[in-house]
Design an enzyme around this catalytic site. Structure first.
Site, mmCIF file in Angstrom:
data_model
loop_
_atom_site.group_PDB
_atom_site.id
_atom_site.type_symbol
_atom_site.label_atom_id
_atom_site.label_comp_id
_atom_site.label_asym_id
_atom_site.label_seq_id
_atom_site.Cartn_x
_atom_site.Cartn_y
_atom_site.Cartn_z
ATOM 1 N N GLU A 269 0.838 -1.195 0.000
ATOM 2 C CA GLU A 269 0.000 0.000 0.000
ATOM 3 C C GLU A 269 0.877 1.251 0.000
ATOM 4 O OE1 GLU A 269 -2.717 -0.229 3.280
ATOM 5 O OE2 GLU A 269 -3.605 -2.113 2.595
ATOM 6 N N HIS A 292 -8.006 1.044 1.919
ATOM 7 C CA HIS A 292 -7.831 0.702 3.340
ATOM 8 C C HIS A 292 -8.635 1.640 4.246
ATOM 9 C CE1 HIS A 292 -4.833 -1.419 6.242
ATOM 10 N NE2 HIS A 292 -6.002 -1.222 6.828
#
Length: 409
Positions: A269, A292
């Site tokens: 990420e 997320h």
């Protein structure tokens, strides 16, 4: 406002990753003025410089607390993880240093569970593709392949705080619930516990993952067990990024084995908003990708801010360690007419005896004493005679195997 044996203006608190202002306000209301807040995460090198004089550190999921960081943080008493997990902290190193680590395992449960339901509706109705078409000026009024949630089976892998909450919401919508957990869990409502994961995968219309990131859960969903999915089923991952083999999932969607997916977490990420992001699932039909944000609601962030702040404060001022992942959990009320000293030591035989011997030889009366241990360390809370508390603290520092001694009040 409670009394402490230390000047509150000398306590330094550092919050990273844009932790809720509720946390900052809480400590300022308690008389702690030196609260510093930084919007993003820090690298190991940056953090080493920042933590030298920090007593309490607050982080979220991006900041990595390594042995090097802990070695530099000579004054650090506790770390608050303002999120569900603690895998971003080297717990073994924190334990050895006697640093208490707290988190908020329940505070964003509802936020994640609600999003799972919302995404389920969007995917089972194929709203994603119809929405994209409408934005492009294309009319797609079609009921083919669009279904209600009612009467369908939700398969839940991991029946913990979030998984069980999803279960309750699904049942309220008229869904059947089938779940699997490695531990025996009491089913809520009419949910049914499966004997194994295969049973869940092969009998569910939607599968939602709610497991931690461990060596056992890495690529839990992979090329082999995707073959077990019902044709046309949907996969949701709002747990941890390493749990799903995204290339295998991408192939299954392209081949029509899986009809859609909702993914919120990824093996890699970006560090901050605006950074470039890649995943094999981009551009695929009936796939919702979110950055997320499963637990990212105003309510969840406020709840987390309050929950972790209270735990940090109670340890700082009362020595309470309930919810700690490192130092053994002790919860106890303050004692009038005595001073309280905290002693953290390596868990080896003879330390408690050495403490009591040192104090008794110097005629220091122990009003109350509490001990709890784990495999690595022992945590003793001592309430001693006020007149001799400073001497007691000095003696405790000299006890062999001592890691930390702190006069609380």
């Amino acid at each position: 406002m409670s009394k402490t044996s230390y000047p509150k203006e000398r306590i330094n608190i550092l919050f990273l990753e844009n932790i809720s202002d509720k946390a900052v306000q809480y400590f300022k209301q308690q008389g702690y003025a030196n609260v510093k807040k930084i919007a993003g995460a820090l690298s190991e090198e940056e953090l080493v410089k920042e933590v030298k004089d920090v007593h309490l550190l607050g982080i979220r999921s991006k900041t990595q607390i390594t042995p090097k960081v802990l070695e530099a943080a000579k004054k650090l008493q506790a770390i608050g993880c303002f999120c569900i997990g603690v895998n971003q902290v080297d717990l073994k190193a924190a334990t050895k240093k006697g640093v208490v680590v707290f988190n908020a395992p329940y505070s964003n449960t509802r936020s994640v569970a609600e999003l799972v339901i919302g995404i389920s509706v969007m995917l089972i109705r194929k709203i994603v593709d119809k929405n994209i078409a409408a934005h492009k000026g294309i009319w797609m009024k079609d009921a083919k392949g669009s279904y209600e949630l009612r009467g369908k089976t939700m398969g839940i892998i991991g029946y913990g705080n979030i998984g069980s909450q999803v279960s309750v919401l699904c049942e309220a919508l008229g869904m059947k619930v089938l779940f699997y957990d490695t531990e025996t869990k009491l089913p809520l409502g009419n949910a049914v516990a499966a004997k194994n994961m295969k049973e869940v995968l092969s009998n569910s219309d939607i599968i939602s993952l709610h497991v931690p990131e461990t060596a056992q859960t890495k690529n839990l969903i992979n090329r082999n067990n995707i073959k077990l999915f019902k044709k046309g089923s949907i996969l949701l991952n709002y747990a941890r990024g390493e749990v799903v083999d995204l290339k295998a999932l991408s192939e299954a969607i392209k081949e029509g084995v899986i009809a859609g997916a909702g993914i919120d977490v990824y093996p890699w990420e970006p560090e901050k908003n605006g950074d470039h992001f890649d995943t094999p699932l981009q551009g695929l039909p009936n796939v919702i990708l979110t950055p997320h944000i499963g637990g990212s609601t105003e309510e969840a962030q406020q709840n987390i801010g309050e929950d972790v702040s209270v735990k940090l404060f109670q340890y700082l001022e009362r020595g309470i360690t309930n919810g700690s992942h490192t130092v053994p959990a002790i919860g106890l009320p303050p004692v009038d007419g005595a001073h309280r000293i905290l002693h953290i030591h390596k868990n080896v035989p003879g330390v408690l005896s050495a403490i009591n011997t040192a104090l008794s030889k110097n005629n220091i009366n122990i009003v109350g004493q509490y001990l709890k241990t784990n495999e690595e360390i022992g945590y003793v809370v001592l309430d001693v005679d006020k007149k001799l508390s400073k001497r007691a603290a000095e003696l405790l520092k000299e006890v062999k195997e001592t890691i930390k001694v702190r006069m609380l009040y």
